[in-house]
Design a protein around this motif. Sequence first.
Motif, PDB file in Angstrom:
ATOM      1  N   MET A 121      -2.991  -3.962 -24.890  1.00  0.00           N
ATOM      2  CA  MET A 121      -1.889  -3.400 -25.651  1.00  0.00           C
ATOM      3  C   MET A 121      -2.203  -1.935 -25.981  1.00  0.00           C
ATOM      4  O   MET A 121      -3.276  -1.615 -26.467  1.00  0.00           O
ATOM      5  CB  MET A 121      -1.712  -4.205 -26.938  1.00  0.00           C
ATOM      6  CG  MET A 121      -0.581  -3.718 -27.778  1.00  0.00           C
ATOM      7  SD  MET A 121      -0.102  -4.991 -28.943  1.00  0.00           S
ATOM      8  CE  MET A 121      -0.528  -4.217 -30.452  1.00  0.00           C
ATOM      9  N   ALA A 122      -1.280  -1.056 -25.711  1.00  0.00           N
ATOM     10  CA  ALA A 122      -1.476   0.381 -25.941  1.00  0.00           C
ATOM     11  C   ALA A 122      -1.368   0.682 -27.426  1.00  0.00           C
ATOM     12  O   ALA A 122      -0.501   0.157 -28.126  1.00  0.00           O
ATOM     13  CB  ALA A 122      -0.435   1.177 -25.170  1.00  0.00           C
ATOM     14  N   ARG A 123      -2.264   1.541 -27.896  1.00  0.00           N
ATOM     15  CA  ARG A 123      -2.195   1.919 -29.304  1.00  0.00           C
ATOM     16  C   ARG A 123      -1.206   3.063 -29.468  1.00  0.00           C
ATOM     17  O   ARG A 123      -0.924   3.816 -28.533  1.00  0.00           O
ATOM     18  CB  ARG A 123      -3.567   2.271 -29.842  1.00  0.00           C
ATOM     19  CG  ARG A 123      -4.049   3.628 -29.479  1.00  0.00           C
ATOM     20  CD  ARG A 123      -5.357   3.934 -30.168  1.00  0.00           C
ATOM     21  NE  ARG A 123      -5.583   5.360 -30.005  1.00  0.00           N
ATOM     22  CZ  ARG A 123      -6.539   6.031 -30.540  1.00  0.00           C
ATOM     23  NH1 ARG A 123      -7.415   5.411 -31.285  1.00  0.00           N
ATOM     24  NH2 ARG A 123      -6.668   7.323 -30.357  1.00  0.00           N
ATOM     25  N   THR A 124      -0.685   3.210 -30.663  1.00  0.00           N
ATOM     26  CA  THR A 124       0.252   4.282 -30.966  1.00  0.00           C
ATOM     27  C   THR A 124      -0.464   5.625 -30.791  1.00  0.00           C
ATOM     28  O   THR A 124      -1.568   5.805 -31.295  1.00  0.00           O
ATOM     29  CB  THR A 124       0.753   4.142 -32.418  1.00  0.00           C
ATOM     30  OG1 THR A 124       1.315   2.846 -32.588  1.00  0.00           O
ATOM     31  CG2 THR A 124       1.786   5.197 -32.738  1.00  0.00           C
ATOM     32  N   PRO A 125       0.146   6.565 -30.078  1.00  0.00           N
ATOM     33  CA  PRO A 125      -0.510   7.864 -29.882  1.00  0.00           C
ATOM     34  C   PRO A 125      -0.685   8.590 -31.211  1.00  0.00           C
ATOM     35  O   PRO A 125       0.176   8.530 -32.084  1.00  0.00           O
ATOM     36  CB  PRO A 125       0.439   8.617 -28.953  1.00  0.00           C
ATOM     37  CG  PRO A 125       1.752   7.939 -29.095  1.00  0.00           C
ATOM     38  CD  PRO A 125       1.463   6.508 -29.455  1.00  0.00           C
TER      39      PRO A 125
ATOM     40  N   ASP B 233       1.106   8.063 -34.733  1.00  0.00           N
ATOM     41  CA  ASP B 233       0.217   7.783 -35.855  1.00  0.00           C
ATOM     42  C   ASP B 233      -0.277   9.150 -36.312  1.00  0.00           C
ATOM     43  O   ASP B 233      -1.167   9.738 -35.692  1.00  0.00           O
ATOM     44  CB  ASP B 233      -0.925   6.889 -35.377  1.00  0.00           C
ATOM     45  CG  ASP B 233      -1.926   6.569 -36.464  1.00  0.00           C
ATOM     46  OD1 ASP B 233      -1.672   6.911 -37.637  1.00  0.00           O
ATOM     47  OD2 ASP B 233      -2.967   5.985 -36.135  1.00  0.00           O
ATOM     48  N   THR B 234       0.333   9.682 -37.366  1.00  0.00           N
ATOM     49  CA  THR B 234       0.151  11.085 -37.744  1.00  0.00           C
ATOM     50  C   THR B 234      -0.885  11.264 -38.846  1.00  0.00           C
ATOM     51  O   THR B 234      -0.858  10.568 -39.857  1.00  0.00           O
ATOM     52  CB  THR B 234       1.494  11.684 -38.208  1.00  0.00           C
ATOM     53  OG1 THR B 234       2.463  11.489 -37.174  1.00  0.00           O
ATOM     54  CG2 THR B 234       1.368  13.157 -38.518  1.00  0.00           C
TER      55      THR B 234
ATOM     56  N   ARG C 268      -3.356  12.838 -29.303  1.00  0.00           N
ATOM     57  CA  ARG C 268      -2.663  13.126 -28.053  1.00  0.00           C
ATOM     58  C   ARG C 268      -1.906  14.439 -28.169  1.00  0.00           C
ATOM     59  O   ARG C 268      -1.645  15.108 -27.174  1.00  0.00           O
ATOM     60  CB  ARG C 268      -1.687  12.010 -27.693  1.00  0.00           C
ATOM     61  CG  ARG C 268      -1.040  12.277 -26.337  1.00  0.00           C
ATOM     62  CD  ARG C 268      -0.162  11.181 -25.845  1.00  0.00           C
ATOM     63  NE  ARG C 268      -0.909   9.954 -25.643  1.00  0.00           N
ATOM     64  CZ  ARG C 268      -0.327   8.794 -25.378  1.00  0.00           C
ATOM     65  NH1 ARG C 268       0.987   8.716 -25.290  1.00  0.00           N
ATOM     66  NH2 ARG C 268      -1.041   7.710 -25.211  1.00  0.00           N
ATOM     67  N   ALA C 269      -1.542  14.794 -29.403  1.00  0.00           N
ATOM     68  CA  ALA C 269      -0.787  16.029 -29.622  1.00  0.00           C
ATOM     69  C   ALA C 269      -1.190  16.657 -30.952  1.00  0.00           C
ATOM     70  O   ALA C 269      -1.602  15.953 -31.878  1.00  0.00           O
ATOM     71  CB  ALA C 269       0.711  15.746 -29.619  1.00  0.00           C
ATOM     72  N   ILE C 270      -1.047  17.985 -31.016  1.00  0.00           N
ATOM     73  CA  ILE C 270      -1.294  18.747 -32.243  1.00  0.00           C
ATOM     74  C   ILE C 270      -0.118  19.692 -32.436  1.00  0.00           C
ATOM     75  O   ILE C 270       0.242  20.432 -31.519  1.00  0.00           O
ATOM     76  CB  ILE C 270      -2.617  19.534 -32.166  1.00  0.00           C
ATOM     77  CG1 ILE C 270      -3.803  18.569 -32.023  1.00  0.00           C
ATOM     78  CG2 ILE C 270      -2.774  20.437 -33.396  1.00  0.00           C
ATOM     79  CD1 ILE C 270      -5.143  19.247 -31.790  1.00  0.00           C
ATOM     80  N   VAL C 271       0.465  19.655 -33.628  1.00  0.00           N
ATOM     81  CA  VAL C 271       1.580  20.523 -33.986  1.00  0.00           C
ATOM     82  C   VAL C 271       1.171  21.313 -35.212  1.00  0.00           C
ATOM     83  O   VAL C 271       0.640  20.737 -36.167  1.00  0.00           O
ATOM     84  CB  VAL C 271       2.851  19.705 -34.307  1.00  0.00           C
ATOM     85  CG1 VAL C 271       3.968  20.609 -34.807  1.00  0.00           C
ATOM     86  CG2 VAL C 271       3.300  18.902 -33.108  1.00  0.00           C
ATOM     87  N   THR C 272       1.424  22.614 -35.200  1.00  0.00           N
ATOM     88  CA  THR C 272       1.136  23.420 -36.381  1.00  0.00           C
ATOM     89  C   THR C 272       2.203  24.475 -36.593  1.00  0.00           C
ATOM     90  O   THR C 272       2.768  25.007 -35.637  1.00  0.00           O
ATOM     91  CB  THR C 272      -0.261  24.077 -36.300  1.00  0.00           C
ATOM     92  OG1 THR C 272      -0.488  24.808 -37.520  1.00  0.00           O
ATOM     93  CG2 THR C 272      -0.409  24.996 -35.117  1.00  0.00           C
TER      94      THR C 272
END
Length: 151
Positions: A1-5, A31-32, A81-85
């Motif tokens: 099962m894939a985990r939430t990114p 998952d932030t 998986r991602a970074i937002v700033t």
Amino acid sequence: MARTPRLIAAASGGGHWIQLLRLRDAFQGFDTAFVSMFDSYRPMVEGHRYYTVPDASRFDLKGFLPVFWRALKIVARERPRAIVTTGSAPMLSFILLGRLTGARTLWIDSIANSERMSSSGRLARKLAHRTISQWPEVAAAEGVDCWGSVL
């Protein structure tokens, strides 16, 4: 099962932080973990992991070493998986580390920069996968996209 990114959403204090919080709906499905400079911001993102980093100024490059070290620990722990700033300069560490670890990176230049991109934004343009301005005129002059304003 894939985990939430996982996603790291990072901003310094004040207006940068407020703009980041206004983007929360866009983080659905991730998952932030949030990052800023003040522990007093923690209750604003209750239910999410929250980290602090020290402040640093572009006028004191030695100040970036503690920021980078803390960012390295956060990125290693979160493995996003991602970074937002929405900036400011200390958050460039997350953009750089994201690139080095394979995370997708997005720099959103502050709405306060209505005449030209911030100096941190110009540097982020060279590091981030995507850099955007919140002003169409600035975006056109800087060769970046404009997706509208966060306000």
